[in-house]
Design a protein around this motif. Structure first.
Motif, PDB file in Angstrom:
ATOM      1  N   HIS A 367       0.834  -1.205   0.000  1.00 46.65           N
ATOM      2  CA  HIS A 367       0.000   0.000   0.000  1.00 46.65           C
ATOM      3  C   HIS A 367       0.872   1.260   0.000  1.00 46.65           C
ATOM      4  O   HIS A 367       0.537   2.265  -0.646  1.00 46.65           O
ATOM      5  N   LEU A 368       1.992   1.200   0.714  1.00 43.24           N
ATOM      6  CA  LEU A 368       2.919   2.340   0.727  1.00 43.24           C
ATOM      7  C   LEU A 368       3.459   2.600  -0.679  1.00 43.24           C
ATOM      8  O   LEU A 368       3.498   3.745  -1.142  1.00 43.24           O
ATOM      9  N   ALA A 369       3.865   1.537  -1.356  1.00 44.70           N
ATOM     10  CA  ALA A 369       4.409   1.685  -2.712  1.00 44.70           C
ATOM     11  C   ALA A 369       3.372   2.276  -3.655  1.00 44.70           C
ATOM     12  O   ALA A 369       3.686   3.131  -4.488  1.00 44.70           O
ATOM     13  N   GLN A 370       2.115   1.840  -3.525  1.00 42.21           N
ATOM     14  CA  GLN A 370       1.050   2.383  -4.359  1.00 42.21           C
ATOM     15  C   GLN A 370       0.815   3.856  -4.055  1.00 42.21           C
ATOM     16  O   GLN A 370       0.558   4.658  -4.956  1.00 42.21           O
ATOM     17  N   GLY A 371       0.910   4.217  -2.764  1.00 38.26           N
ATOM     18  CA  GLY A 371       0.753   5.620  -2.372  1.00 38.26           C
ATOM     19  C   GLY A 371       1.836   6.497  -2.963  1.00 38.26           C
ATOM     20  O   GLY A 371       1.574   7.613  -3.441  1.00 38.26           O
ATOM     21  N   VAL A 372       3.078   6.005  -2.947  1.00 36.71           N
ATOM     22  CA  VAL A 372       4.199   6.757  -3.523  1.00 36.71           C
ATOM     23  C   VAL A 372       4.036   6.863  -5.035  1.00 36.71           C
ATOM     24  O   VAL A 372       4.336   7.892  -5.639  1.00 36.71           O
ATOM     25  N   ARG A 373       3.557   5.795  -5.657  1.00 34.80           N
ATOM     26  CA  ARG A 373       3.313   5.820  -7.113  1.00 34.80           C
ATOM     27  C   ARG A 373       2.325   6.940  -7.474  1.00 34.80           C
ATOM     28  O   ARG A 373       2.528   7.675  -8.446  1.00 34.80           O
ATOM     29  N   VAL A 374       1.262   7.067  -6.674  1.00 36.16           N
ATOM     30  CA  VAL A 374       0.265   8.121  -6.923  1.00 36.16           C
ATOM     31  C   VAL A 374       0.912   9.500  -6.793  1.00 36.16           C
ATOM     32  O   VAL A 374       0.667  10.400  -7.610  1.00 36.16           O
ATOM     33  N   LEU A 375       1.766   9.680  -5.782  1.00 39.10           N
ATOM     34  CA  LEU A 375       2.473  10.955  -5.602  1.00 39.10           C
ATOM     35  C   LEU A 375       3.353  11.266  -6.811  1.00 39.10           C
ATOM     36  O   LEU A 375       3.431  12.410  -7.264  1.00 39.10           O
ATOM     37  N   MET A 376       4.023  10.229  -7.330  1.00 38.10           N
ATOM     38  CA  MET A 376       4.887  10.422  -8.500  1.00 38.10           C
ATOM     39  C   MET A 376       4.072  10.802  -9.732  1.00 38.10           C
ATOM     40  O   MET A 376       4.477  11.648 -10.528  1.00 38.10           O
ATOM     41  N   GLU A 377       2.896  10.168  -9.877  1.00 39.22           N
ATOM     42  CA  GLU A 377       2.042  10.478 -11.026  1.00 39.22           C
ATOM     43  C   GLU A 377       1.540  11.920 -10.958  1.00 39.22           C
ATOM     44  O   GLU A 377       1.431  12.603 -11.970  1.00 39.22           O
ATOM     45  N   ARG A 378       1.245  12.370  -9.734  1.00 37.86           N
ATOM     46  CA  ARG A 378       0.809  13.760  -9.568  1.00 37.86           C
ATOM     47  C   ARG A 378       1.942  14.729  -9.868  1.00 37.86           C
ATOM     48  O   ARG A 378       1.716  15.837 -10.342  1.00 37.86           O
ATOM     49  N   ARG A 379       3.162  14.311  -9.559  1.00 42.24           N
ATOM     50  CA  ARG A 379       4.327  15.173  -9.766  1.00 42.24           C
ATOM     51  C   ARG A 379       4.710  15.259 -11.246  1.00 42.24           C
ATOM     52  O   ARG A 379       5.324  16.237 -11.688  1.00 42.24           O
ATOM     53  N   ALA A 380       4.368  14.242 -12.002  1.00 45.97           N
ATOM     54  CA  ALA A 380       4.753  14.204 -13.416  1.00 45.97           C
ATOM     55  C   ALA A 380       4.043  15.292 -14.212  1.00 45.97           C
ATOM     56  O   ALA A 380       2.912  15.668 -13.908  1.00 45.97           O
ATOM     57  N   ALA A 381       4.708  15.807 -15.237  1.00 43.78           N
ATOM     58  CA  ALA A 381       4.101  16.791 -16.129  1.00 43.78           C
ATOM     59  C   ALA A 381       2.980  16.112 -16.903  1.00 43.78           C
ATOM     60  O   ALA A 381       3.196  15.052 -17.491  1.00 43.78           O
ATOM     61  N   PRO A 382       1.776  16.689 -16.906  1.00 46.31           N
ATOM     62  CA  PRO A 382       0.668  16.044 -17.626  1.00 46.31           C
ATOM     63  C   PRO A 382       0.950  15.943 -19.118  1.00 46.31           C
ATOM     64  O   PRO A 382       1.553  16.839 -19.710  1.00 46.31           O
ATOM     65  N   GLU A 383       0.549  14.851 -19.701  1.00 49.73           N
ATOM     66  CA  GLU A 383       0.753  14.656 -21.134  1.00 49.73           C
ATOM     67  C   GLU A 383      -0.363  15.339 -21.923  1.00 49.73           C
ATOM     68  O   GLU A 383      -1.522  15.315 -21.523  1.00 49.73           O
ATOM     69  N   LYS A 384       0.014  15.948 -23.059  1.00 53.93           N
ATOM     70  CA  LYS A 384      -0.977  16.580 -23.925  1.00 53.93           C
ATOM     71  C   LYS A 384      -1.443  15.572 -24.977  1.00 53.93           C
ATOM     72  O   LYS A 384      -0.624  14.974 -25.677  1.00 53.93           O
ATOM     73  N   VAL A 385      -2.755  15.408 -25.047  1.00 59.39           N
ATOM     74  CA  VAL A 385      -3.340  14.477 -26.016  1.00 59.39           C
ATOM     75  C   VAL A 385      -4.101  15.287 -27.063  1.00 59.39           C
ATOM     76  O   VAL A 385      -4.963  16.107 -26.736  1.00 59.39           O
ATOM     77  N   ARG A 386      -3.770  15.073 -28.310  1.00 64.87           N
ATOM     78  CA  ARG A 386      -4.412  15.812 -29.408  1.00 64.87           C
ATOM     79  C   ARG A 386      -5.564  15.010 -29.996  1.00 64.87           C
ATOM     80  O   ARG A 386      -5.455  13.802 -30.203  1.00 64.87           O
ATOM     81  N   ASN A 387      -6.654  15.739 -30.281  1.00 60.32           N
ATOM     82  CA  ASN A 387      -7.824  15.111 -30.885  1.00 60.32           C
ATOM     83  C   ASN A 387      -8.283  15.973 -32.058  1.00 60.32           C
ATOM     84  O   ASN A 387      -8.803  17.071 -31.873  1.00 60.32           O
ATOM     85  N   ASP A 388      -8.065  15.499 -33.299  1.00 56.60           N
ATOM     86  CA  ASP A 388      -8.514  16.226 -34.484  1.00 56.60           C
ATOM     87  C   ASP A 388     -10.031  16.133 -34.582  1.00 56.60           C
ATOM     88  O   ASP A 388     -10.597  15.027 -34.538  1.00 56.60           O
ATOM     89  N   ILE A 389     -10.711  17.316 -34.749  1.00 59.52           N
ATOM     90  CA  ILE A 389     -12.181  17.283 -34.728  1.00 59.52           C
ATOM     91  C   ILE A 389     -12.822  17.643 -36.071  1.00 59.52           C
ATOM     92  O   ILE A 389     -13.965  17.290 -36.319  1.00 59.52           O
TER      93      ILE A 389
END
Length: 483
Positions: A367-389
């Motif tokens: 559970h600790l490892a999963q908690g740290v993983r969530v913290l790392m995901e929050r710290r990561a720069a969000p990825e930009k996803v493109r959607n042609d409309i």
């Protein structure tokens, strides 16, 4: 002895069953905290078991070059057979080069199939004796206390064949198998003697600590004047908490012990420094746990987290409750405090609330490892996803003014709308980018238009649109990063 295997396959229950069989209730009642090792007697011979948090801690100990066990017991559930952590444990045992005994546990379960377990083990290069191999195996049930005496007898037989004996004529030396900071008594370490006789008053050193043995107890907390080979001893006298897996030795005086530690310090200088890529995001944590063995196990688990997008850095890993100094370090280092089976003292809690320092505590390493993983995901720069409309074919340019234009055209694909981005395509090449400020149809503002419609577009961008250009409308959304 070290006992390894997959989670929930009965490692702990097997150890408890052996303790219940070989240690009386009165004796075991004296154990007040986890000390990392205990001793049982069978056929007038003593067997020491290492009670580690799992193969992660065993690996951490072994990575320091310390031989922490002479024999390994691989525990496999007779019903579930070989699982991922079973395979990991096998690799750790094989890398350590020590003899293995397979305990096929939970034979009392309705779906128990020991023969299938034996066949599955062959895939991981473990061939037990009943299948023509050299690895001893025993069928056990911790619940019904079956096969325990047979297991102990096999352990003694393997020890005899391997000629596992300590030399009491040598100076005392061994391995630190557990350590923590006691609020009243100071640094406490459990050591396992390999050779020699350890006595009260001896000068000892185990990186990064040295000291003089003030008191010496056996695994049941009974005071002793001396410890003998293979005996787990609880020592009070270190000036600091030594790391588990570190070799300890006895020295003639404090100065010699200090020189030994200084030599090792120089050798390790820079070894733990993490090389960070420029501009790479980092998550700093302050790690506190109940005992040093837990710290080592947690660090091994955290090493397995993907760090391509966010680097994980442990500013401090220490046994003991979360204190004021931990909060100050976390604030200065912009870190999160992560605790495992520890409490936060009142002063530290108030300081953390005042300084807005996050404290997370857990009772299970997973559970600790999963908690740290969530913290790392929050710290990561969000990825930009493109959607042609949608696409619009430019039929006419009405007005051009600085970086703005009004153009008219027909939608050839999808839809177009405001709040989006535009790519200007000319002769199948992107020549510029911009955005739609407004859309009009029949001289009225509209939020969107669809395929087949004709409309006007108020465009703002870095290139002048020409008749015949194609405007590609698209959306860019930020997507949560997964490691």
């Amino acid at each position: 002895m070290v006992v390894l295997g997959h989670v929930d396959h009965g490692k702990s229950s097997l150890l408890e069953a052996i303790k219940g069989l070989k240690i009386t209730a009165k004796e075991s009642g004296g154990i007040t905290q986890h000390i990392g090792a205990y001793e049982v007697e069978h056929q007038a011979k003593k067997i020491t078991f290492l009670d580690t948090p799992g193969h992660e801690a065993f690996s951490a100990m072994r990575s320091r070059g310390a031989k922490v066990a002479d024999i390994a017991i691989l525990v496999v559930d007779a019903e579930e057979s070989v699982k991922p952590q079973t395979k990991e444990a096998i690799l750790h045992i094989q890398k350590s080069g020590i003899p293995m005994i397979v305990a096929i546990n939970k034979i009392d379960k309705p779906g128990a199939n020991p023969e299938k377990v034996k066949r599955d083990l062959i895939k991981d290069n473990v061939l037990v004796e009943s299948m023509g191999g050299k690895v001893p195996q025993v069928l056990t049930s911790a619940k019904e206390k079956k096969g325990l005496n047979e297991l102990l007898e096999i352990i003694l037989l393997v020890a005899e064949m391997e000629e596992l004996k300590g030399d009491i004529a040598k100076p005392a030396e061994g391995v630190v198998v557990e350590s923590y900071l006691d609020n009243q008594r100071g640094p406490i370490a459990t050591v396992l003697l390999r050779d020699g006789i350890l006595k009260k008053g001896d000068i000892i050193a185990a990186y990064p600590a040295l000291g003089k043995v003030k008191s010496l107890e056996d695994f049941q907390g009974v005071p002793r004047e001396e410890g003998l080979p293979s005996m787990p001893c609880v020592i009070n006298g270190f000036e600091a908490v030594p790391k588990i897996g570190e070799k300890f030795e006895v020295y003639p005086d404090i100065e010699t012990a200090r020189k030994h530690l200084e030599t090792k310090e120089k050798r390790l200088e820079g070894a733990d420094m993490t090389v960070m890529e420029k501009d790479k995001r980092v998550l700093n944590i302050v790690l506190k746990a109940d005992v040093q063995g837990s710290i080592e196990a947690i660090k091994e688990v955290l090493k397995g987290l993907p760090q391509e997008k966010v680097a994980l850095r442990v500013l401090k890993g220490e046994a003991g409750e979360i204190q004021e100094g931990d909060v100050k370090l976390a604030k200065d280092g912009k870190a999160k405090i992560v605790g495992f089976r520890v409490k936060t003292n009142a002063i530290a809690q108030k300081l953390a609330e005042r300084e807005n320092v996050s404290i997370m505590t857990f009772d299970v390493i997973y559970h600790l490892a999963q908690g740290v993983r969530v913290l790392m995901e929050r710290r990561a720069a969000p990825e930009k996803v493109r959607n042609d409309i949608g696409k619009l074919k430019v039929l006419i340019v009405f007005l051009t003014d600085k970086n703005r234009q009004i153009v008219g055209g027909k939608i050839t694909d999808g839809e177009v709308k405001t709040g989006t981005q535009i790519e200007v395509i000319r002769n199948n090449e992107i020549v510029g980018r911009g955005r739609p400020i407004n859309l009009q149809k029949n001289k009225k503002d509209i939020p969107r238009a669809v395929k087949g419609d004709e409309c006007g577009v108020l465009y703002e961008g870095d290139v002048k649109i020409e008749q015949g250009d194609v405007l590609q409308f698209y959306l860019e959304e930020k997507k949560k990063v997964e490691l």
